[in-house]
Scaffold this motif. Sequence first.
Motif, short mmCIF file in Angstrom:
data_model
loop_
_atom_site.label_atom_id
_atom_site.label_comp_id
_atom_site.label_asym_id
_atom_site.label_seq_id
_atom_site.Cartn_x
_atom_site.Cartn_y
_atom_site.Cartn_z
N PHE A 90 0.87 -1.18 0.00
CA PHE A 90 0.00 0.00 0.00
C PHE A 90 0.90 1.22 0.00
O PHE A 90 1.70 1.40 0.93
N LEU A 91 0.78 2.02 -1.05
CA LEU A 91 1.70 3.14 -1.20
C LEU A 91 1.20 4.35 -0.42
O LEU A 91 0.00 4.52 -0.21
N SER A 92 2.14 5.18 -0.04
CA SER A 92 1.76 6.42 0.66
C SER A 92 1.20 7.43 -0.32
O SER A 92 1.47 7.35 -1.52
N GLU A 93 0.42 8.37 0.19
CA GLU A 93 -0.20 9.37 -0.68
C GLU A 93 0.85 10.17 -1.45
O GLU A 93 0.68 10.48 -2.62
N ASN A 94 1.94 10.47 -0.78
CA ASN A 94 2.99 11.27 -1.42
C ASN A 94 3.57 10.57 -2.64
O ASN A 94 3.96 11.21 -3.61
N ALA A 95 3.62 9.28 -2.57
CA ALA A 95 4.19 8.52 -3.68
C ALA A 95 3.40 8.78 -4.95
O ALA A 95 3.96 8.84 -6.04
N PHE A 96 2.10 8.96 -4.82
CA PHE A 96 1.25 9.22 -5.98
C PHE A 96 1.35 10.66 -6.45
O PHE A 96 1.37 10.95 -7.63
N GLN A 97 1.37 11.55 -5.48
CA GLN A 97 1.29 12.97 -5.83
C GLN A 97 2.49 13.45 -6.64
O GLN A 97 2.35 14.32 -7.50
N ALA A 98 3.63 12.86 -6.38
CA ALA A 98 4.85 13.30 -7.06
C ALA A 98 4.72 13.20 -8.57
O ALA A 98 5.40 13.92 -9.31
N ILE A 99 3.85 12.33 -9.05
CA ILE A 99 3.74 12.09 -10.49
C ILE A 99 3.30 13.35 -11.24
O ILE A 99 3.69 13.58 -12.37
N VAL A 100 2.51 14.19 -10.58
CA VAL A 100 1.98 15.39 -11.24
C VAL A 100 3.13 16.31 -11.66
O VAL A 100 3.21 16.75 -12.81
N GLU A 101 4.02 16.55 -10.73
CA GLU A 101 5.15 17.42 -11.02
C GLU A 101 6.01 16.81 -12.13
O GLU A 101 6.48 17.50 -13.04
#
Length: 586
Positions: A90-101
């Motif tokens: 289960f990945l952390s939320e931050n792991a997903f968010q970085a993709i936007v940048e």
Amino acid sequence: MKQKLRHLLTQALKALQAKHVLPVEETFNVELDRPRHEGQGDLASNVALTLASQTSMRPRELAQRIVEHLPASALVRRVEVAGPGFINFFLSENAFQAIVEEILEAGHSFGRSDIGAHRSIQVEFVSANPTGPLHVGHGRGAAYGAAVADLLEAIGYNVHREYYVNDAGRQMNILATSVWLRYLELCGETVVFPASGYAGAYVRDIAAALKHELGASLCRSAADVAMQLPADAAQGGDAEVHVDALIDRARTLLGNQQYQLIYQRALTDILADIREDLEQFGVTYDCWFSEHSLTASGAVKRAIERLRASGHVYEKDKALWFRSTDYRDEKDRVVVRENGQTTYFASDIAYHMDKLERGFERVIDIWGADHHGYVPRVKAALSAMGDDPSRLDVLLVQFAILYRGGERVQMSTRSGEFVTLRELREEVGKDAARFFYVMRKCEQHMDFDLDLAKSQSADNPVYYVQYAHARVCSVFRQLKEKGLRHDRVNGNAHLPLLTEPHEQQLLAALGRYPEVVEAAALAHEPHQLCHYLRELANEFHTYYNAHTFLVEASDLRDARLNLIDATRQVIANGLGLLSVSAPERM
RNA sequence: GCGCCCUUAGCUCAGUUGGAUAGAGCGUUGGCCUCCGGAGCCAAAGGUCAGAGGUUCGAAUCCUCUAGGGCGCGCCA
């Protein structure tokens, strides 16, 4: 993302090797999959299941040991052992968010990679005989081949696109003769058109152009043409025998020079038409390779010599045969005919020899499925010449059947009753045609629903995806109208605000894009990209309906605008790989 | 007759190469706009993965057989 987790798993496995829980000499191929169901994590591995048999442990037990040895990582929120022994991450939320940048930074190159390491690969596709305009059957090969080529390029291969021009042989002679007969009609002669001739209207067009430029210099009397010809099918004769005799008659009456004039004119006109057609379809080539040039350059002769030198040819019935049965072909094949002429197959052997000699590491041929019986003999020839046949991949494309108003559209090339690719483009548009053609797996028979492709409605997957793109653009227009500003840097700084479930799902979908491109390219399956784009568009539309982006709070607004702009970018990139436009308004 | 490909919801198709409870779209039924584009969203119903064996911890996926469909079996290209 996958790679990072794979690294963690490998670390854990190495630790277990050090403790002699796992055999030391093994190297492990760690697989990570996207679980199908919620509650099974963001990524899952089955290593414990595959490795358990090499230990005395049960899968679940081994999985537990692996988890205990996993190094800590900020990407991972939780790890659990589930089911028969899966390890779910289960990945952390931050792991997903970085993709936007990452997406906004990379822009149009997001999703591209270097996996191919600039290795050279040739893709030959369409290669329809230049005896008439492309029809809708060729369209699928064109769309599929172009997509495969573009995908391979996107993952770092050095791609060379090629069209093999069958500018030699009997079919071309039938075409030239057909043109001449139409020309004679324009001269006022009454000739009976052969059953096996090319009856399409384009033949008349070429004849008219010739007549316009050359006047009556190619005219001969109908009586001379028809004199003592074997009967055509309509008179109870053999259509093929009849047309062959007509070709001979044309050559005799015209002389070689005039005959060649017609022949070349027909060839160049049709080739120009095909080229223009494909360009409009978003398909371009690095090389148009002439079959005739293989004879002229001596490549055909050399190929036959190579076969002879390897001891795989023999003479029988005054012809020269390639013993392809030495390499599991069904029967041996003629390469030089009784009359001394080489066969089409001989040219093809030379062509494939030439491809490999040009130094392509891999060669992909995309053929219509009706040519599938041809694969073993070409591979056999490569083997016999001492080349590695595994460098050649032949991908077979099944036919597309058109449906209009629920009825099957009937077609046949010879009679001229076929729907051309150009007509299809005019009817449904390039975007819909390109997308529909590659939406299905290539070895699947395809039903092409013209009405659906044309419909500007939700049923139409092309519009559905394009609409998502246009909608994002529309939001940014609204932003301006409201006098608001989008601060991208501020948005990136506040990505952690994107915690809504809809946002998390959209983020996860965006993160998958590079993997989808890679998988689609390596498997030669552009339909994977189509399906992905549909899912991505769906995630976006859902998000759109559930939340407002242009909110008062500027930090959240900027973060959301970054997210949907990244979505727009990925849709544009994906559609771009399929040569489908990403409109800003619809 | 022999060879290759195909068969998954009423229809059109996915199914990450052997993984967990079978997934979409369309169609059907029922919901959602004083709000950034309703070309949109949500929900329900719908399955003996053509059939029968086999392989193993585990099969829509691999092997065999059977039934249906497509294509191919030229000294055509």
